[in-house]
Scaffold this active site. Structure first.
Site, mmCIF file in Angstrom:
data_model
loop_
_atom_site.group_PDB
_atom_site.id
_atom_site.type_symbol
_atom_site.label_atom_id
_atom_site.label_comp_id
_atom_site.label_asym_id
_atom_site.label_seq_id
_atom_site.Cartn_x
_atom_site.Cartn_y
_atom_site.Cartn_z
ATOM 1 C CB CYS A 17 66.534 13.333 38.575
ATOM 2 S SG CYS A 17 68.236 13.178 38.053
ATOM 3 C CG HIS A 50 53.334 26.961 24.628
ATOM 4 N ND1 HIS A 50 54.094 28.095 24.751
ATOM 5 C CD2 HIS A 50 52.044 27.361 24.734
ATOM 6 C CE1 HIS A 50 53.300 29.143 24.914
ATOM 7 N NE2 HIS A 50 52.044 28.721 24.911
#
Length: 95
Positions: A17, A50
């Site tokens: 995008c 994470h």
């Protein structure tokens, strides 16, 4: 891409995008999708490590092709660390 990840037809996806925001917002409406906008190799690594991100959203107006390719490879090769991050990631799912 988000449908395929949600249905577990694929493990990871990549969306492109201009800013990365539109595709990330849309993808994150799907169950079990954790789409992350990344602008550096380190951010793409941390998104997987994470946050167990499973869709990489690239802001094509702001990163070069070479950088985008580096981020893609880092995203693919990095495994979720789990541990202290697992509980938080488990709370992300939409209800």
């Amino acid at each position: 891409v988000a449908n395929a990840v949600e249905k577990e037809e694929v493990a990871l996806g990549i969306l492109l995008c201009g800013s990365g925001n539109g595709v990330a917002i849309t993808a994150n409406k799907h169950q079990q999708v954790r789409a992350a906008i990344c602008w550096s190799v380190n951010v793409s690594k941390l998104a997987r490590l994470h946050n167990d991100a499973n869709i990489l959203c690239l802001p094509c107006r702001f990163v070069s092709l070479d950088l985008a390719l580096e981020m893609v490879w880092k995203f693919i090769e990095t495994e979720f660390e789990g541990g202290r991050h697992a509980d938080r990631v488990g709370k992300i799912a939409c209800m």
